[in-house]
Design an enzyme around this catalytic site. Structure first.
Site, PDB file in Angstrom:
ATOM      1  N   ASN A 144       0.642  -0.908  -0.060  1.00  0.00           N
ATOM      2  CA  ASN A 144      -0.135  -0.041   0.064  1.00  0.00           C
ATOM      3  C   ASN A 144       0.817   1.454   0.020  1.00  0.00           C
ATOM      4  O   ASN A 144       2.079   1.626   0.436  1.00  0.00           O
ATOM      5  CB  ASN A 144      -1.274   0.018   1.180  1.00  0.00           C
ATOM      6  CG  ASN A 144      -0.506   0.523   2.572  1.00  0.00           C
ATOM      7  OD1 ASN A 144      -0.106   2.002   2.741  1.00  0.00           O
ATOM      8  ND2 ASN A 144       0.582  -0.320   3.160  1.00  0.00           N
ATOM      9  N   CYS A 198       7.204   5.997   8.509  1.00  0.00           N
ATOM     10  CA  CYS A 198       6.363   5.123   6.890  1.00  0.00           C
ATOM     11  C   CYS A 198       7.037   5.662   5.548  1.00  0.00           C
ATOM     12  O   CYS A 198       7.674   6.493   5.879  1.00  0.00           O
ATOM     13  CB  CYS A 198       5.098   6.609   6.823  1.00  0.00           C
ATOM     14  SG  CYS A 198       3.851   6.769   5.424  1.00  0.00           S
ATOM     15  N   GLY A 248       1.237  -8.106   5.741  1.00  0.00           N
ATOM     16  CA  GLY A 248       0.408  -9.669   5.776  1.00  0.00           C
ATOM     17  C   GLY A 248       1.394 -10.763   5.787  1.00  0.00           C
ATOM     18  O   GLY A 248       2.859 -10.040   6.009  1.00  0.00           O
ATOM     19  N   GLY A 262       2.022  -9.686   9.964  1.00  0.00           N
ATOM     20  CA  GLY A 262       0.972 -10.913   8.937  1.00  0.00           C
ATOM     21  C   GLY A 262       0.820 -11.487  10.373  1.00  0.00           C
ATOM     22  O   GLY A 262       0.179 -12.606  10.376  1.00  0.00           O
TER      23      GLY A 262
END
Lengths: 268, 301, 301, 268
Positions: free
Chosen positions: C69, C130, C217, C244
């Site tokens: 993302n 970030c 994930g 994850g």
């Protein structure tokens, strides 16, 4: 060519469920299957199972030369094997085989005690058959948690005497294979074994194989065991499935899976 | 039909697909299963100056879309390679490349010098990024100083194609790449594995004997594509991309990110013939898209 | 039954399961689907001093066992949060935590100071990692100097629980963790996403609008467990693990690696009630294994 | 409660394959399904598909209140949808729903032209039904590459006049929906539309929706479109599916998927 390794889709001609815990897959191919030695294994690809990225090593349970069938007896434990248990006749299974070196090839007249535990019993069926084919005499000592873990006994009886132990006593003598009364008779002659000269080939959970190896060592009996180390490639390339031996670390998939206990560094 | 013959810093290959070190043995293990002459190059398992037993078992753990390993450079040493393995592999009809590891610049150099003498070994891949041995070069691969130090030492004694394999376990892989380029590398290959860990919660211990290991497989592909893209923009030398490639489409991603060739690693465990299938798939993809060569798509991103 | 109530640097939680910033909105979005009072803490989406539009679409790409993302901190700014969002969330019966991002130490500090005034916000998570905005703090999070600089600035003006979220895209996450501990952080949370990239080979362009994005994930879990294990050994302050986690067993891995609590991120997209299910699963696992509290297994590796 | 979001396993009561390219799944639940507005969508979890990690957004094709059935019409494109096409009656499908805001709710007496393309036609069936229920008059203008892409026409005809275009001319008028002769009659009255006053609701591929939006703008007709941006959570939490609007970036999953074209920043 006859025993070159190959990787191909085999067709499923039978899916049998001896009981909830196991599935027996019978596979065939348009071409004759390669020569397979008892104790060799295959690496299968489990499709459509998100939890199963790598191939899964499975021992060869039986080879039906007439029908050109390869049998795989699989214990259903995780998501991958559950997936295999749902396969249908007509589906294909991608198989990399034959892999590894098998059990010691039999010679006419010799006596061999095959000791198996749990799903480790599976490869002993093909071995019993091959021993019988060369005129050797196999004896089967098979152990399981309970009767439901002891499969294909009728098939085994075609090739030799079968002795059974179960931990819960639901079949045969209660206890572990090393507790079975028949075992004593396989001690070396000097140690009073009536079947002295027999050797042992063993496949099962590691603690069970170590107990058998210990007994064999103490009773002067030659013994080989089939290891099931975690592996990836099955070809001796990734070096993940190594076992410490007197020769150093060797790949179970390529140098094994069968080892004479004197090659191993087990503390027994 | 597209022409996918590839040349990396003088190394001529029938196609841009190589097999990654430690995943294809010495090639011999796969001879039954794939036509080795159809592979661009085979990078043989990591070789060190002295023999190494590697790490204890267990060395492998399966993870989501990937696997961890901590083999730890098990090999019989460069002398054994030269005397016993080289004779068996030298006539395999593809580029047989040795992956070289070490514990000190001197180790690397001495090992490389020995291999420099082997006529039919056209290149080496310097592993300065093995995460699985205390002295596996990881220490060198994570600093620009360490990396260039090793590469300079080897460059002095090695005059064929010198590929340097980079670690993704760094803050800036582009900086490391620039430093090895300046130190004389002919090409870089990336990514080596990502350092990871898995725990067997029932036994309450790590799944790998030395706790941590290297993560590979499709799980790491996005990280690998990113690294290749960053490095291809940072250096002039060719970039060889690897990390989770399982299909020709995966490979095309790496070429578009700037790779001149690719390596297939973990994929060899899933399909022993994957390298040749991917090479064919690359050629087919280029044909379908009207591309005469890989240059038509290389680095378009 | 096991007691899984957890306290992180004064922050009391009904269980050790929190929802990760950017994956659970402000909690309100999930109110129909899960009992928010059964979640240890909700870390609300990243908030900055000034409003941000975030990056262009597309911002997401699915990958093997994960997703990329590049949202880029889209938010309406701290003033809007205080005036319009805080009133809606302040009475949600769990720990409502604000994730704070910025472009400069001053930005971070000013934003944190504003939130410090909000009575029912017991903690903030400082996002110095970030990967998706040029000024998203990644620059701070990858050096010990930058990280401690931001944390010191915020610590001066913020007197409640200060959690600092760390980036795995560094050579030594343990060094960064030590530097933020020294700078006054009450706890660290890790890992933020791994920087990755995916390419749409048919369109010949990156799948994400700004080329690269953050990978999350199950694919990254092994890297996350490794980082938590390394950091837990390096610092005295509590470590919050994420990366994850999809099941209670995954969470147990993080506790054994040394985590005191965990966050669930991407998993919320697969199952909106996953956080409560994992919390229940942790309790059940401890019961099955005769553990009275998490301390029985925490950091056993 | 009636329209609270829920995430649960729904039971599959029918799996129909209108043709190779599509599968129609009919789902039901023990409890009454929540109230669903035409144009709302669901997010389904595709089990056992290694390539499919995230949920998949699927528009609601039809709700059969009497049978308490939810219909999903799915085009089989990738591995995930191929997996869905293999589901069997009796299987369950985990569904997160209802999501987003639907189409503008109809009012008695109004005329609405529903323009659909490809699989974007699916949600228009439920919308046509709901418009008819409130006493509005739906007209259907449906386009596809060829006849095989135009499904459920008999059902559509129950609710309103159906006009069809196909790119290959295999059904209806050849060309795109914007080429259909009937379109002119929907222009605003000042621009000579005989059905002036009708508004347009459109769902289909983006190029097609942009063409329809352009036409609507030029002909003074109110128009809304249903967007299909890539999304993860479906709840407005991940902010991945944003669309630029006059209000800035908004989540298609939460503020949409239906937007008035005047809200969008499309260059038309």
């Amino acid at each position: 060519m006859g025993n070159m390794k190959q990787c191909k889709d085999l067709r499923i001609v039978a899916v049998e469920h001896p009981n909830d815990g196991y599935v027996l897959l019978k596979l065939t191919d348009a071409e004759p299957l390669p020569a397979i030695r008892a104790g060799q294994f295959v690496e299968i690809k489990v499709e459509g199972s998100p939890q199963t990225f790598l191939r899964r090593p499975i021992s060869v349970n039986f080879v039906d030369e007439e029908r050109n069938e390869l049998w795989l007896l699989i214990q259903v434990v995780g998501e991958g094997t559950r997936h295999l248990s749902r396969l249908q006749v007509g589906d294909t299974l991608n198989v990399l085989f034959p892999l590894g070196n098998g059990f010691t090839q039999g010679v006419s007249g010799e006596q061999v005690l095959l000791v198996g535990g749990g799903v480790g019993i599976a490869p002993l069926l093909e071995y019993a058959k091959q021993l019988r084919q060369v005129g050797a005499t196999p004896y089967l000592l098979l152990g399981g948690r309970s009767a439901s873990n002891l499969l294909q006994l009728d098939l085994f009886r075609q090739y030799g005497e079968v002795y059974v132990t179960t931990e819960d006593g639901s079949m045969g003598e209660q206890g572990f294979v090393t507790n079975h009364s028949v075992l004593e008779s396989f001690a070396s002659s000097p140690l009073g074994g009536t079947r002295g000269g027999a050797r042992i080939s063993c496949c099962g959970p590691k603690p069970m194989m170590m107990a058998v190896a210990r007994w064999a060592k103490q009773h002067g009996v030659r013994c080989e065991v089939s290891l099931e180390n975690l592996m990836a490639c099955g070809l001796g390339a990734c070096l993940c499935c190594v076992e410490k031996t007197v020769r150093g670390n060797v790949c179970v998939c390529k140098e094994g899976p069968v080892f004479d206990i004197n090659e191993l560094t087990w503390q027994i | 039909m597209a022409d996918i013959r590839t040349t990396i810093a003088g190394l001529q290959m029938v196609n841009p697909v190589m097999t990654a070190s430690g995943t294809f043995g010495y090639g011999l293990e796969f001879a039954d299963l794939v036509d080795l002459s159809q592979i661009g190059g085979i990078i043989m398992k990591g070789t060190t100056l002295h023999p190494r037993e590697g790490n204890d078992y267990p060395r492998m753990a399966e993870t989501a879309s990937g696997m961890l390993n901590c083999v730890g450079l098990q090999n019989k040493g460069v002398d054994y390679f030269c005397e016993h393995i080289y004779p068996q592999v030298k006539d395999i009809p593809t580029n047989m490349i040795v992956n070289v590891s070490g514990s000190s610049p001197e180790d690397y150099a001495e090992c490389a010098a020995r291999i420099n003498e082997l006529e039919q070994i056209p290149a080496i891949e310097l592993n300065i990024s093995c995460p699985n041995v205390r002295q596996g070069g990881m220490a060198f691969g994570v600093t620009t100083e360490g990396a260039s130090q090793v590469v300079r030492a080897v460059r002095k004694v090695y005059d064929k194609t010198l590929i340097v394999k980079l670690s993704p376990n760094v803050t800036s892989i582009a900086d490391i790449a620039r430093s090895v380029e300046d130190a004389g590398a002919d090409a870089v290959s990336l990514i080596n594995t990502l350092m990871g860990m898995a725990i067997d919660i029932e036994r309450r211990r790590p799944r790998l004997s030395i706790n941590t290991g290297g993560l590979s497989g499709p799980a790491v592909k996005p990280v690998a594509v990113r690294c290749v893209w960053q490095v291809a923009k940072a250096v002039q030398i060719p970039v060889i991309g690897l990390g989770g490639i399982m299909t020709a489409e995966d490979a095309i991603e790496f070429f578009m990110a700037g790779a001149s060739a690719i390596e297939i690693g973990t994929g060899n465990f899933i399909d022993p013939a994957i390298s040749v299938k991917v090479a064919q798939g690359i050629s087919d993809w280029l044909d379908r898209h009207g591309c005469k060569t890989l240059e038509a798509i290389r680095g378009v991103i």
